[in-house]
Design an enzyme around this catalytic site. Structure first.
Site, PDB file in Angstrom:
ATOM      1  N   HIS A 193       0.825  -1.207   0.000  1.00 33.23           N
ATOM      2  CA  HIS A 193       0.000   0.000   0.000  1.00 33.23           C
ATOM      3  C   HIS A 193       0.861   1.261   0.000  1.00 33.23           C
ATOM      4  O   HIS A 193       1.826   1.377   0.758  1.00 33.23           O
ATOM      5  CB  HIS A 193      -1.003  -0.001   1.162  1.00 33.23           C
ATOM      6  CG  HIS A 193      -0.434   0.069   2.532  1.00 33.23           C
ATOM      7  ND1 HIS A 193      -0.200   1.258   3.186  1.00 33.23           N
ATOM      8  CD2 HIS A 193      -0.075  -0.908   3.412  1.00 33.23           C
ATOM      9  CE1 HIS A 193       0.260   1.017   4.398  1.00 33.23           C
ATOM     10  NE2 HIS A 193       0.370  -0.288   4.562  1.00 33.23           N
TER      11      HIS A 193
ATOM     12  N   GLU B 287      -5.259   1.315   2.531  1.00 30.03           N
ATOM     13  CA  GLU B 287      -5.003   0.276   3.528  1.00 30.03           C
ATOM     14  C   GLU B 287      -5.070   0.804   4.951  1.00 30.03           C
ATOM     15  O   GLU B 287      -5.588   0.125   5.851  1.00 30.03           O
ATOM     16  CB  GLU B 287      -3.634  -0.361   3.271  1.00 30.03           C
ATOM     17  CG  GLU B 287      -3.380  -1.646   4.056  1.00 30.03           C
ATOM     18  CD  GLU B 287      -2.847  -1.425   5.469  1.00 30.03           C
ATOM     19  OE1 GLU B 287      -2.865  -2.385   6.269  1.00 30.03           O
ATOM     20  OE2 GLU B 287      -2.419  -0.290   5.771  1.00 30.03           O
TER      21      GLU B 287
END
Length: 346
Positions: A69, A221
């Site tokens: 992420h 995320e």
């Protein structure tokens, strides 16, 4: 491990230099697109702004997807105070005490940036004494002091600073001669640099994996829904590449790839974990297995969204997570090695 660590470090330094708190990730995604364009590697962009890069394998029905992420912690302007200071709310799970005295940048909707410093509301012991020392470091007790001559809310409003503007905290990136990497946001930009290197390695060496292999650069995320959607539909194995967390009573290391057995979202797939561990043993890759009691990942998000996939969580060990973090290049190289060796397994 015959990998170019300088390429990884240079990429990591650049990625760390691009602010990308959750929801404000366009610039870092554009950087990754530019790098992929240089290599003539095709990618897809998801509706949420993430990237998916795929390498066609001999078996296209059984696919593997790795995620990392690009979004990080950060903050937003909550309100403009009467004295011209800004109240703030964090994005993601900061330890607020680590923000005290940090420099930051406020990004306005009109594209103008302003510098400032995050302080407590009682920043001077010469004024507040023990009240300053004992003040609880929470969001409501902290504020941004702008590097502008402002004395009122009206003064700040003339700068077009408004509620909801992003506050990007400086990374303070330092790389020592002994290859320790110290910076904010090694979660998860250390993994992003590792995954980007793997993509380059596969491309440069014209490797066709046994199974079609995807790389998902997710953008949400830190707030829990990064890889909840847009996973390539034939994915059977989903491996989140995220930080391991060395520390008190933990087994993780800054000098090895960390393999998570369980986090707060539950256990990861047992057989997939066993396979990853056996690859490490077979190839002499330094590794550590660990359990993280206050942690979830893109793999957790995928499972929560209902994807029927086997999941695993691996990554470099990152000390002092969600604060001023540290890792070592050995840990990133071990993660790279495990990913490449795993991709080449039938």
């Amino acid at each position: 491990m015959n990998y170019d660590k300088n390429t990884i470090i240079d990429s990591l330094k650049t990625i760390l230099s691009i602010p990308s708190p959750t929801g404000y990730t366009e610039s870092v995604i554009q950087y990754l697109k530019n790098e992929l364009n240089k290599m003539n590697i095709f990618y897809k962009t998801t509706n949420k702004g993430g990237l998916i890069i795929s390498f066609l394998g001999k078996n296209d029905d059984y696919q593997r997807t790795f995620s990392a992420h690009v979004d990080t912690l950060g903050a937003m302007v909550k309100s403009i105070k009467a004295n011209g200071a800004l109240s703030l709310l964090p994005i993601g799970g900061y330890m607020m005490s680590t923000l005290e005295g940090e420099n930051c940048t406020i990004e306005t909707l009109n594209g103008v940036s302003y510098s400032g410093t995050i302080q407590t509301t009682k920043p001077s012991v010469h004024i507040s004494g023990d009240d300053a020392r004992n003040l609880k470091r929470t969001a409501e007790n902290m504020e941004v002091i702008l590097d502008e001559k402002v004395f009122s809310k009206a003064d700040v409003e003339t700068l077009d600073i408004d509620v909801g503007d992003y506050i990007c905290i400086d990374t303070e990136t330092t790389i020592t001669q002994k290859e320790f990497i110290k910076s904010r946001y090694l979660d998860d930009k250390a993994s992003v640099s590792a995954v980007m290197y793997v993509i380059k390695y596969l491309h440069d060496n014209n490797i066709k994996p046994p199974c079609t292999t995807n790389f998902y650069m997710s953008t949400y995320e830190e707030v829990g829904h990064g890889a909840s959607a847009a996973i390539p539909p034939n994915t059977k194995e989903f491996i989140a590449v995220d930080m391991g967390t060395p520390g008190c009573e933990q087994n993780s290391s800054e000098y090895a790839v960390c393999i998570c057995a369980k986090d707060s979202s539950g256990p990861y797939d047992y057989n997939l974990r066993k396979k990853l561990v056996n690859i490490c043993k077979k190839n002499n890759i330094p590794y550590k297995i660990d359990i993280y009691p206050h942690y979830s990942s893109d793999a957790s998000a995928a499972l929560s969204a209902g994807w029927d996939v086997k999941t695993a969580l691996i990554g470099p060990g990152v000390f002092a997570s969600h604060g001023y973090e540290r890792t070592h290049i050995d840990s990133i190289l071990a993660a790279v090695d495990l990913i490449i060796k795993y991709i080449n397994e039938a």
